[in-house]
Design a protein around this motif. Structure first.
Motif, PDB file in Angstrom:
ATOM      1  N   TYR A 178       0.689  -1.403  -0.059  1.00 33.97           N
ATOM      2  CA  TYR A 178       0.223  -0.205   0.086  1.00 33.97           C
ATOM      3  C   TYR A 178       0.859   1.343   0.015  1.00 33.97           C
ATOM      4  O   TYR A 178       1.640   1.342   0.705  1.00 33.97           O
ATOM      5  N   GLN A 179       0.793   2.195  -0.981  1.00 36.62           N
ATOM      6  CA  GLN A 179       1.536   3.215  -1.234  1.00 36.62           C
ATOM      7  C   GLN A 179       3.017   3.022  -1.225  1.00 36.62           C
ATOM      8  O   GLN A 179       3.616   3.878  -0.670  1.00 36.62           O
ATOM      9  N   GLY A 180       3.493   1.904  -1.833  1.00 35.05           N
ATOM     10  CA  GLY A 180       4.707   1.630  -1.840  1.00 35.05           C
ATOM     11  C   GLY A 180       5.318   0.843  -0.725  1.00 35.05           C
ATOM     12  O   GLY A 180       6.668   0.632  -0.641  1.00 35.05           O
ATOM     13  N   GLU A 191      -3.091  -3.006   9.263  1.00 33.11           N
ATOM     14  CA  GLU A 191      -2.110  -2.133   9.707  1.00 33.11           C
ATOM     15  C   GLU A 191      -2.409  -0.532   8.867  1.00 33.11           C
ATOM     16  O   GLU A 191      -2.008   0.487   9.301  1.00 33.11           O
ATOM     17  N   ILE A 192      -3.151  -0.607   8.033  1.00 30.50           N
ATOM     18  CA  ILE A 192      -3.788   0.758   7.055  1.00 30.50           C
ATOM     19  C   ILE A 192      -5.132   0.834   7.398  1.00 30.50           C
ATOM     20  O   ILE A 192      -5.835   1.906   7.094  1.00 30.50           O
ATOM     21  N   GLU A 202     -10.025   8.882   1.828  1.00 30.88           N
ATOM     22  CA  GLU A 202      -9.100   8.126   2.196  1.00 30.88           C
ATOM     23  C   GLU A 202      -9.438   7.058   2.905  1.00 30.88           C
ATOM     24  O   GLU A 202      -8.664   5.795   2.788  1.00 30.88           O
ATOM     25  N   VAL A 203     -10.405   6.877   3.746  1.00 36.59           N
ATOM     26  CA  VAL A 203     -10.741   5.828   4.523  1.00 36.59           C
ATOM     27  C   VAL A 203     -11.212   4.610   3.594  1.00 36.59           C
ATOM     28  O   VAL A 203     -10.835   3.438   3.738  1.00 36.59           O
ATOM     29  N   ALA A 204     -12.007   5.169   2.422  1.00 34.69           N
ATOM     30  CA  ALA A 204     -12.571   4.311   1.636  1.00 34.69           C
ATOM     31  C   ALA A 204     -11.382   3.516   0.746  1.00 34.69           C
ATOM     32  O   ALA A 204     -11.448   2.143   0.299  1.00 34.69           O
ATOM     33  N   ASP A 205     -10.322   4.336   0.512  1.00 33.95           N
ATOM     34  CA  ASP A 205      -9.069   3.747  -0.218  1.00 33.95           C
ATOM     35  C   ASP A 205      -8.399   2.597   0.430  1.00 33.95           C
ATOM     36  O   ASP A 205      -8.036   1.411   0.016  1.00 33.95           O
TER      37      ASP A 205
END
Length: 270
Positions: free
Chosen positions: A156-158, A165-166, A190-193
């Motif tokens: 997630y995001q690299g 954890e996210i 951001e929560v949805a992502d």
């Protein structure tokens, strides 16, 4: 009397149920991480709530892997191979003790309370951790008892991480503060992502008809479900439909209802 116990990584709920399956009094307290303190605190509250009435069944949900009444692994409580059933039997030798995973109990109760019971229902709880359960035609199959989607490895995001954890509510609160109806739209995006990151591979694999989200974030699903559905539509293959995404009914108490459902189901089987 049936007693339900919802053991969370942060808080525990204890409730008694009437013959119609409705909870009476509900007691809430922080979950002790020491196993002996936990059993004693829960036992004290059970005796208080039972008020000298006969207890037929104590149905306990815990956040982790459960086999034969033993908590094999509960990461957020630091429990490994703890004989939960035996410890409660020592406190209540005349009662039937049932131990199960909390997400399984919430999923069971959720799918049975929908207007139409889905062929395949995926339940996700977002709280101290991320729990998952898969309910087929309103039943929890033993072969699916140990589903732990929250511990899926993701990028997630690299960064290499896990879904928990996210996307766990404790993580979201650390990032965005207390979530509420006043939370800005960009935060819900951001929560949805973050939820989509783990939900997309699960949907591709099991193709559920319904995804129900519970836990402390469950009541806020209407604030991000449209965005989440859009993200899923963009990432899933065209042949795989985006399932209906809903809030679990009574998201804060749905695990207790599952404890009751599990107890009554086992009574019928016996």
């Amino acid at each position: 009397m049936i007693i339900g116990v919802d053991t969370g990584g942060t808080k525990t709920l204890v409730a008694n149920f009437n013959k119609e399956g409705a909870p009476g009094q509900i007691i809430k307290f922080p979950t002790p991480k020491d196993i002996n303190q936990y059993v004693q605190r829960v036992s004290d509250q059970i005796r208080l709530i039972a008020d000298d009435q006969s207890i037929e069944t104590i149905s306990v949900a815990i956040p982790g892997v459960v086999r034969d009444g033993v908590a094999i692994w509960c990461q957020n409580l630091g429990w490994n191979n703890q004989p939960i059933s035996q410890l409660f039997s020592e406190q209540f030798p005349m009662a039937k003790i049932i131990i199960a995973n909390d997400a399984n109990m919430a999923g069971l109760a959720t799918m049975r309370r929908l207007q139409t019971v889905p062929r395949c229902g995926l339940y996700i709880t977002l709280g101290t951790g991320v729990g998952t359960s898969l309910i087929l035609n309103g039943d929890l199959h033993k072969s699916l008892n140990d589903c732990e989607g929250g511990h899926m490895a993701l990028n997630y995001q690299g960064k290499a991480t896990t879904w928990e954890e996210i996307a766990a509510t404790r993580v979201l609160r650390e990032l965005f503060g207390e979530l509420s109806s006043e939370t800005p739209a960009e935060v819900w995006e951001e929560v949805a992502d973050r939820i989509k990151a783990g939900l997309q591979p699960l949907i591709a694999f099991v193709q559920p008809d319904v995804v129900a989200i519970g836990g402390s974030i469950g009541s806020f699903v209407p604030y991000f479900s449209h965005t989440l559905s859009g993200l899923l539509a963009e990432s899933l293959p065209a042949a795989i439909s985006v399932p209906k995404i809903i809030s679990a009914p009574n998201p804060e108490e749905i695990v207790l209802y599952g404890c009751y459902d599990n107890a009554t189901s086992q009574h019928k089987q016996n």
